[in-house]
Structures are given as structure tokens and as C-alpha cells.
Design a protein around this motif. Structure first.
Motif, PDB file in Angstrom:
ATOM      1  N   GLY A  40      39.543  41.597  38.234  1.00 52.40           N
ATOM      2  CA  GLY A  40      40.860  41.065  37.917  1.00 52.40           C
ATOM      3  C   GLY A  40      41.193  39.742  38.569  1.00 52.40           C
ATOM      4  O   GLY A  40      42.304  39.263  38.459  1.00 52.40           O
ATOM      5  N   GLN A  41      40.246  39.157  39.272  1.00 50.32           N
ATOM      6  CA  GLN A  41      40.576  37.957  40.026  1.00 50.32           C
ATOM      7  C   GLN A  41      39.761  36.769  39.529  1.00 50.32           C
ATOM      8  O   GLN A  41      38.651  36.528  39.987  1.00 50.32           O
ATOM      9  N   LEU A  42      40.330  36.028  38.623  1.00 52.49           N
ATOM     10  CA  LEU A  42      39.675  34.794  38.185  1.00 52.49           C
ATOM     11  C   LEU A  42      40.204  33.639  39.008  1.00 52.49           C
ATOM     12  O   LEU A  42      41.233  33.733  39.665  1.00 52.49           O
ATOM     13  N   LEU A  43      39.473  32.522  38.934  1.00 48.78           N
ATOM     14  CA  LEU A  43      39.928  31.338  39.663  1.00 48.78           C
ATOM     15  C   LEU A  43      41.183  30.784  39.002  1.00 48.78           C
ATOM     16  O   LEU A  43      41.334  30.830  37.780  1.00 48.78           O
TER      17      LEU A  43
ATOM     18  N   ASP B 284      48.871  48.676  42.371  1.00 49.36           N
ATOM     19  CA  ASP B 284      49.377  47.764  41.345  1.00 49.36           C
ATOM     20  C   ASP B 284      48.356  47.756  40.221  1.00 49.36           C
ATOM     21  O   ASP B 284      47.273  47.194  40.359  1.00 49.36           O
ATOM     22  N   ASP B 285      48.674  48.421  39.145  1.00 48.37           N
ATOM     23  CA  ASP B 285      47.772  48.471  38.002  1.00 48.37           C
ATOM     24  C   ASP B 285      48.473  47.748  36.863  1.00 48.37           C
ATOM     25  O   ASP B 285      49.529  48.177  36.406  1.00 48.37           O
ATOM     26  N   THR B 286      47.896  46.636  36.435  1.00 45.99           N
ATOM     27  CA  THR B 286      48.612  45.810  35.460  1.00 45.99           C
ATOM     28  C   THR B 286      48.763  46.508  34.116  1.00 45.99           C
ATOM     29  O   THR B 286      49.558  46.085  33.295  1.00 45.99           O
TER      30      THR B 286
END
Lengths: 426, 509
Positions: free
Chosen positions: B463-466, B403-405
């Protein structure tokens, strides 16, 4: 290994926690109960109710991540047709073929509304929070009919069934000690000593002395009875007047041709709400349905709400019917009387003054509260109606008459609240 | 009439039936399978009591808090409406090991759940290194009792609302209340309690850095270097609750103790999600084996065994990715059971492929020993990495999506073929890495010279922010405990570039 049967353990471990949830979300739950009413579940009012509140009020936040951009790989099961290198369009919702364990939308708060069931009591508590019946206390004292016995100490006479054994025995013991009644062991001791002396034969003087002593002890014992009528104590009850726990609610409605189904529905909602509310306060609530056109009659609930009539409108006929029924069946001193009148406000002009007069002179002195609601549809913007013009000055003079307008289902509750809002004590 | 040799007949059970079943199961479990278990205690409960157990994460008792009421209401509501049925059993990692059995179960289900919980899970709890290392099974019940009493006493003394504020804040951080690298030290809750309290008294006595900077107490100029200060405060610290409990300047001692209670209970639960796949797989494999043996030895009849098969196959159902009930993630029962059955197969009847992939175990003829070794020494991540075989990958028809945004489509970059096995195995194992689920949030500094602001950092994975709203709500809880402003920076773990900043101030007192 041991097997333990826990089924008989006390239940309701989580009652306390449950109460805390309700307390925490009180505002939200109260809103939800009201909208449950507005959404037309009135028939169910008073049964156990499911309500849904926004999850926000009970949200438990934590640090967690959401996938926003970049690359990630997800392993899935159930491949039926794909080969390496195939490209798939993203499924609607746009969160990858899969979502992910932590994908909770960009807001990051994935919980939906929080739904749970309130018991009847919890529901009604919240629903009627801050509402009260006007003049409840004052009229309850006035309306005293039944008497109830309550304990009021001890008396020296009464019915045998009310003897207080413990107190009576205490009195008896005090009297026996005070009058020095010989105790049984003392007499036995004397008799034993006499018997011993009589057998051995020595100390005849002493024997005589003892015999005299015994005779006097026995006499004293006979004279001072073990229990005497003066010892007896009875539980005493006095009769106190009890506020009448009965109420009657008169529903008056105009069913003439000008009242549409929708208007009747609004009226019905209001009546039911009032009924449930009264049931909270009174053990027993009677309902009387009076419908009127040019004439008034008492009908049952089914007919009241469903049977359409046509004709003109003469309000005073309904008020007269009210008076007749009240006199015949609901004397003021043993019933709390409430009345609610729903109408579209039409009345034949000559009758209004008569109605207002009846209301002011005959009805308002009888009732705890008389609520008049005027129902109308949103579409019709109207000036003051005939009845409104007549009632309004009266409601200014007499606090027992309350009046309000309702034009939409959603307003029912707020109107109800407005009519019954707890008055701040002056 | 009951045929000779049968443990029970039909669906009804009584306590004698349970005892007979237990004894028969114990014989197979201990003598044939060589399981080592804590002493068992079996408790029969009603559905309402099962809801209570759910509410408290399967613990028999907890302190009072509204969040438990919330869970109770949720479970109750979905149970009442028939959306979910209750579990047949719940088992507690304690010594003795407590299994709750529902009274509604049939005789066969009671036997099955005894095999599943009282032997399968119990063996896993007792032997798996994570549980041995992180939890003290014999102390947990006493500790919960203590916690309940302590919280209740605090409520009496300081009011429910005050206690609730601390608990709310501590619960928000409970996933960050774990010493992840505490390693070898077994958590002995009883001793721990005493020792930690002594240490805290000492700390409170000695540690007044935070106050020394008060204006007026014109002590020597703070010449600390950052490094020196961090060393003294024990920073960086990823156990946020631990840090707050020890260092937060404005907490009273009862508040510290409550934070500590939440922290220790979180620590107790820490291993569970890391070994869920293995734990459930182990229990399912064990119950299936035991029930099969009971049937083979004529102790249960065909009808009962059919019920067992039906029940097991329900439990190990793996819906496909495009099935409405499916979706991401694997059913831990399904994958765990499949992998363990596959290990058994490889030990006894290996194929050429197995010999290539698993030379150590293929054909070693000792499936039980191999499984016991796996149960003891792995967790989900390492178990998958070590034992996921091509056969299982083929059975589940696994495939991997990229999954590549920046692309409009998803790419299938591996399927169940020779080229894909290893890639799939690596990715699947990585998805069981606990670090995937818990963001790396740490306390990095305290601004001692200034306004005592607490500095925190989230080292992001790509790619993973809170999640923003939650992060800010949680940060307010941190600020409430810390007593001064708190700032959280999200930084790129490779470049140290700051990606986002959140701040929160304590609520006005």
C-alpha cells in the motif's frame, strides 16, 4: 572540560546561504513583494517585510512513500474509552485516525507556503527591480548646485593642516642626499677622532686637517637645512560639482465631489509608491500636497487624503499653485522635481486647453517626470475623459509626461511598473 | 548570601558557576552512575548562533548551500514570531563532545543541560553500538572542515551554479547514500578518504564498460549475461549515491568528490533517527537523576529543584492522540524516559507481572548496569521490542488501530490489556524500524547494450507507493547525475508485479 565563550564570534554565518535562497527564489520573492503591496500593506512599505512564497520554488524532493491503500496498524496513546473491537469513524481529512509519519497527502508535497522576513533593503530591491527614474542621469548633471572636495594629487602649497608628512620627508631626504649634507654620525665620528688626537698629542697635522674638515662639515650642515620649505608637499583637493541629492515630489489631486473614497485610495497608493521609489534614489525627498477643486491649496498629508471637499474642477488652479510653490521654494537648479497628478479626468471644458498649455510650456520643462494617473472604478466604463483627451497628444510629444489609467488596487503596481519600466537604451 | 554547599543561588550564572556545577555533576555522573563520556567542551552561544547551529543540523560548520539558508529563514521566522522557542542546548557527537548552551539559560538550566547533554547524550554517543559502528566522532569536525573548503574551491573553479546542481541532486538522494549493512567497519573518515580515492583511480582506469559500447569502437559483441553484468557493476545497489559516485559515466572527478561528501555526511547522521527515543530517554533520565542527587546532597536549593521538575515535566509531556498538539507518534523524551524509569523500578521493586515478563532483570538490584547495557546494545526498535513493559503501556493508555482502506471505519484491535500488550509492543517497535521511513529503492541494472539507461526499482511495502511528484523530481536529479535516461519501477515486493513506472531524462546540457 573546557568552557568556551562563543558569543563574540562573528555573526551572520548564514548570510551567504540566505542570499542564495533569495537568489534562487528571486522570481517568486519578487512576485510576493508585489502582492504584499497590492494587498494593502502600503503603510508598511519600506519597513522589514514578511513575505510568503510558494514552497515549490524551494522544495527539496526525496523519495518517500505515501500510504494509499491496504492495511496498516498504528499505536496511539491516551485511550479513554475504547475496547478491543470498537470501530471508529474516520476523522475528517480521511487519512486514518492518525495520519502517519509519512502521510503527506496524495501529492506528496506537504510543505505549505514558505514565509520569511525580508529586510527593508532586500524588499525594496526586489520591489523596484527593473525600474528606474527616467532621465535621472542627465538631469542630475544639469542640476548641480553643491560642490564637494575630492582628492586630486599633491601640490607644493596649501594649508598646514594638509601637509603630507610622508611625501615631505621623502623630498627632504632626497634633497639632503643630493646636497650631501653631513650626517650626524659622521660629525660625531670626526669630533671623537679630534678629541682622541688632541688628548694624545700625536699627529698635529692630521689634527689640523680634521678640525678644518669638521668646520666645513658644520658649516655645510647649517647651510643645508634638515627640512626646507621647498620640501613641503600638500594634499590637494579640488571642488567638483555634486549632483543634487534632493528631490521634491508634488502630489496633485482632484478632491472634488466626483472623486470617491476608493478613487482617492488608489491615488494614495500610487503616491506612496512613488514616494518610496524616490526615497531610494535621493537622500532627501520633500513632499508637497496640492489639492484642488475649483481652487487649489497646499495642505498637509493628513488633510490631503482624508478631508473631503465638494465643488467643481478646475485643474489649472492646481498647476498654478504648483508653479507658485516651485518658484518660491524649489528652484530648478538645486532640486529634482517630480510631479504626480491623480484625477478622475473631469475638468471644466474651457480649462483643459489652459491646463495643457501650462503643462507644456511651464511645468514640463521644469520637472524630471510628470505622471498623470486617471483613477476610475471598474463599474464605470467610460470613454476618454476631458483631461485624458487634453493630455494625450501632449504625452505623445513630450516624454516627460506619462499617463495611465488605474481602476483597481491590483493594477497599481503594474501601472507603476509600466510608467517607470527601464527603457531599453536605443 | 549563598548558603554553604550550594553551587549557586538564584538564576544568574558566570563561568565560575558553570565550572562548579560541571565538577559536581561530573562527580555524580562518573562516580555514582558510572558513565563513560568523551571529553567535554562547553560553548556558550547567543540565540542567533543557535539558529545557525540548527541550520546546519547541529554541526558547527558546513559547506555553503541554499538549503541551509532556507532552514535558517524558517527557524528564524518561527522564532521571531514566537511560534517556537529555541532548544536549551545542542550537542554534537564528536570527540571532544561539544555542547552548545544558550546564554539566556538560568543557572539551573545550565546545570540541567550540562547533565543532559554533556553527560547523558555524551555517554550514549560514546557507548551505543550504532554510533560506535557508524560514526567516527574524532574525525567528523575535520571532515566537515575539509568538505567546506573543498566545496568552496569547487565553486571558485566551476561556478556556484554548477556546484549547486550537484549538491541539489546529491541532497535529494542523501537518504539513499548510506551503506546500511556495512556493519562492522567503523567509518574512519580520514583514512576512508585516502583509500577510496585510490580505489576510484583504479576503477576509472579499469572500468570502461560503459564506453566500450560506443559505436565505432567495434569491440567484441557484448555477450554478458545479466548476472555477469550485475556482478561487475556491483548490482543491485541500494546506496544510490555510492553507485553514482563510482559508476556514473559522465561525472567529473570533482563532482564525484562532492557526491562523496554528501554521502559521508549522510552516513554520519544515519544512526541518529534510529536511536532518537533511546538517546533522548537516556539524556533525560541521566539529567533527572543527577539533578535529584544534587538536590539531595544540598548542592542546589529547593527553588532550583522546582525549576528542574518544571522543566523536565514539560519535556516529557505526551499529548493524547486526540489532543490538538498530539497526533501520531510518541514524544521520544516521554516514552524514552518512562521506559528507562520503568526499567529502574523493575530492577529494584518488581511486581509479579514484571517477574513474568522480564525474568532476567526483575529484581536484579542493578538498575544502572541494566540501563547501561540497554544504552549500549539496542536501538529504538529493539529497545521497545525488548523492554516495553505492560506498566508503561498502561501508563500511556496505548491502543492500536487497524486502518484498512477497504473499510469505512477504523478498528481498535488492541488496547492496554493482557490480550493486547504483545500486539501493541510489536507494532510500536515496528514503527521504529528505519525501513518504515526509507523506501527500499535500488539500482538494479544498466542497459549497456542500448542507450545506457539506468534501471531502478522500488520494492514497495503493502500500500505504500512513492509520492509521485517528489519521486519524479528526485528521479530527474538521478538522471542529471547519471547523464542518461533513468527508469524507476515500483514493484510489489511479493509478486514482483510492476505497480508504477517513472522515467526521467537528464536536462539538456
Amino acid at each position: 572540560m573546557e568552557i568556551i565563550d562563543r558569543r563574540r564570534n562573528p555573526h551572520g554565518k548564514n548570510l551567504e546561504n540566505r542570499q542564495r535562497v533569495l537568489a534562487r527564489a528571486r522570481a517568486a520573492v519578487a512576485r510576493a513583494t508585489r502582492s504584499a503591496i497590492d494587498q494593502g500593506t502600503l503603510r508598511e512599505v519600506g519597513r522589514d517585510q514578511a513575505v510568503t512564497i510558494p514552497a515549490d520554488s524551494l522544495h527539496e524532493p526525496s523519495f518517500h512513500t505515501v500510504f494509499t491503500k491496504g492495511k496498516r496498524q498504528v499505536v496511539l496513546s491516551g485511550n479513554k474509552e475504547f475496547s478491543t473491537g470498537d470501530r471508529l469513524s474516520r476523522p475528517p481529512g480521511g487519512r486514518g485516525g492518525s495520519g502517519s509519519g509519512d502521510g503527506q497527502g496524495s501529492g506528496g508535497d506537504g510543505e505549505d507556503g514558505f514565509r520569511f522576513v525580508l529586510t527593508r533593503d532586500e524588499f525594496l530591491d526586489l520591489f523596484f527591480e527593473d525600474l528606474e527614474l527616467p532621465d535621472l542621469v542627465k538631469n542630475q548633471i544639469v542640476a548641480t548646485e553643491t560642490m564637494a572636495p575630492i582628492r586630486s594629487g599633491i601640490s607644493t602649497d596649501g594649508a598646514p593642516s594638509q601637509i603630507d608628512m610622508a611625501r615631505s620627508m621623502r623630498q627632504s631626504m632626497a634633497r639632503r642626499i643630493g646636497l650631501r649634507r653631513p650626517k650626524a654620525p659622521e660629525i660625531e665620528a670626526l669630533e671623537a677622532e679630534i678629541a682622541a688626537l688632541a688628548e694624545s698629542g700625536d699627529a698635529p697635522d692630521r689634527l689640523l686637517e680634521l678640525r678644518a674638515e669638521l668646520a666645513s662639515a658644520l658649516q655645510r650642515q647649517r647651510r643645508v637645512p634638515w627640512i626646507d620649505p621647498v620640501d613641503l608637499r600638500y594634499r590637494r583637493f579640488t571642488q567638483v560639482p555634486k549632483p543634487s541629492a534632493r528631490a521634491v515630489m508634488f502630489c496633485l489631486m482632484d478632491v472634488s465631489g466626483s472623486m470617491s473614497e476608493q478613487m482617492k485610495d488608489l491615488a494614495k497608493r500610487f503616491f506612496l509608491l512613488l514616494h518610496v521609489f524616490l526615497e531610494r534614489r535621493y537622500k532627501h525627498v520633500d513632499l508637497v500636497f496640492i489639492r484642488h477643486t475649483e481652487t487649489a491649496e497646499e495642505v498637509d498629508e493628513e488633510t490631503f487624503f482624508s478631508d473631503p471637499r465638494t465643488g467643481g474642477t478646475v485643474v489649472s488652479t492646481a498647476l498654478a499653485e504648483f508653479m507658485r510653490i516651485q518658484r518660491a521654494r524649489y528652484p530648478q537648479d538645486s532640486w529634482n522635481i517630480y510631479a504626480a497628478q491623480a484625477s478622475d479626468g473631469d475638468n471644466s471644458g474651457s480649462d483643459t486647453q489652459k491646463s495643457v498649455g501650462m503643462l507644456e510650456n511651464d511645468i514640463l520643462p521644469l520637472v524630471q517626470y510628470f505622471a498623470y494617473i486617471e483613477v476610475g472604478t471598474m463599474a464605470v466604463i467610460r470613454g476618454e475623459t476631458e483631461l485624458w483627451r487634453g493630455y494625450h497628444p501632449l504625452s505623445q510629444r513630450n516624454g516627460r509626461l506619462a499617463m495611465s489609467r488605474v481602476s483597481d488596487r491590483r493594477d497599481i503596481f503594474s501601472v507603476f511598473r509600466q510608467l517607470f519600466a527601464r527603457k531599453v537604451q536605443a | 548570601m549563598t548558603e554553604p554547599g550550594l553551587l549557586y543561588d538564584g538564576t544568574d550564572w558566570d563561568f565560575r558557576t558553570l565550572q562548579r556545577s560541571y565538577d559536581a555533576i561530573e562527580r555524580i555522573a562518573c562516580e555514582e552512575l558510572g558513565l563513560e563520556v568523551y571529553p567535554n567542551r562547553i560553548e556558550i552561544i547567543t540565540s542567533e548562533q543557535m539558529l545557525d547551529v540548527y541550520t546546519a543540523h547541529g554541526m558547527p560548520l558546513t559547506y555553503r548551500h541554499w538549503s541551509y539558508g532556507k532552514r535558517f529563514l524558517q527557524h528564524e521566522s518561527s522564532y521571531r514570531r514566537g511560534y517556537s522557542s529555541l532548544a536549551y542546548e545542542v550537542v554534537i557527537n564528536s570527540n571532544p563532545c561539544i555542547s552548545y548552551l544558550m546564554e539566556e539559560n538560568t543557572a539551573t538550566m545550565q546545570a540541567l543541560v550540562i547533565a543532559h547533554a554533556a553527560f547523558g547524550h555524551n555517554h550514549f554517543f560514546r557507548n551505543n553500538h550504532l554510533f560506535r559502528q557508524w560514526t567516527e566522532a574524532s574525525a567528523i569536525l575535520d571532515y566537515l572542515e575539509f568538505a567546506r573548503g573543498y566545496v568552496a574551491a569547487c565553486e571558485d573553479q566551476h561556478g556556484v551554479a554548477a556546484v549547486e546542481r550537484v549538491l541539489d541532486a546529491a541532497h535529494a538522494l542523501s537518504r539513499h547514500g548510506v551503506h546500511k549493512h556495512g556493519g562492522a567497519r567503523p567509518l574512519n573518515l580520514k583514512l576512508d578518504q585516502k583509500r577510496e580515492r585510490e580505489r576510484r583511480d583504479y576503477d576509472e582506469l579499469m572500468f570502461d564498460d560503459l564506453w566500450r559500447t560506443l559505436p565505432g569502437a567495434k569491440a567484441k559483441q557484448t555477450t554478458d549475461t545479466v548476472a555477469e553484468r550485475r556482478r561487475r557493476l556491483g548490482l543491485p545497489e541500494e546506496n544510490l549515491l555510492y553507485f553514482l559516485e563510482k559508476v556514473a559515466p559522465r561525472l567529473q572527478s570533482w563532482q564525484r568528490e562532492i557526491i562523496r561528501i554528501v554521502r559521508l555526511i549522510a552516513q554520519y547522521f544515519y544512526p541518529q533517527p534510529q536511536a532518537k527515543l533511546m538517546n533522548e530517554g537516556c539524556a533525560t533520565w541521566v539529567h533527572q537523576r543527577i539533578m535529584t542527587r544534587l538536590h539531595e546532597t544540598g548542592q542546589i536549593n529547593d527553588a532550583a529543584f522546582l525549576e528542574v521538575l518544571h522543566s523536565t515535566s514539560n519535556v516529557i509531556m505526551q499529548p493524547d492522540f486526540d489532543h490538538p498538539a498530539g497526533g501520531p507518534g510518541f514524544n521520544p523524551y516521554a516514552l524514552g524516559y518512562a521506559m528507562m524509569s520503568d526499567i529502574e523500578r523493575m530492577c529494584i521493586d518488581p511486581t509479579e507481572e514484571d517477574r513474568n515478563w522480564f525474568p532476567d532483570i526483575a529484581g536484579n538490584g542493578d538498575p544502572l548496569g541494566t540501563l547501561r547495557h540497554a544504552w549500549a546494545n539496542f536501538r529504538d526498535e529493539s529497545f521497545v521490542l525488548q523492554y516495553l513493559s505492560p506498566a508503561v503501556i498502561r501508563r500511556f493508555k496505548m491502543f492500536r488501530l487497524l486502518d484498512d482502506t477497504s473499510e469505512s471505519t477504523l478498528l481498535v484491535d488492541a488496547i492496554h490489556d493482557d490480550a493486547g500488550y504483545r500486539a501493541i509492543r510489536r507494532s510500536l517497535a515496528a514503527s521504529y524500524d528505519p525501513a518504515v521511513h526509507d523506501p527500499d529503492v535500488q539500482v538494479v541494472d544498466v542497459d549497456l547494450a542500448g542507450d545506457r539507461r539506468l534501471m531502478m526499482q522500488h520494492r514497495t511495502r503493502p500500500g505504500q507507493l512513492l509520492a509521485q511528484r517528489d519521486a519524479e523530481a528526485t528521479l530527474r536529479h538521478v538522471a542529471a547525475l547519471w547523464g542518461y535516461e533513468v527508469r524507476l519501477q515500483e514493484v510489489d515486493s511479493e509478486t514482483d508485479a510492476v505497480l508504477a513506472t517513472h522515467t526521467a531524462s537528464p536536462p539538456a546540457a
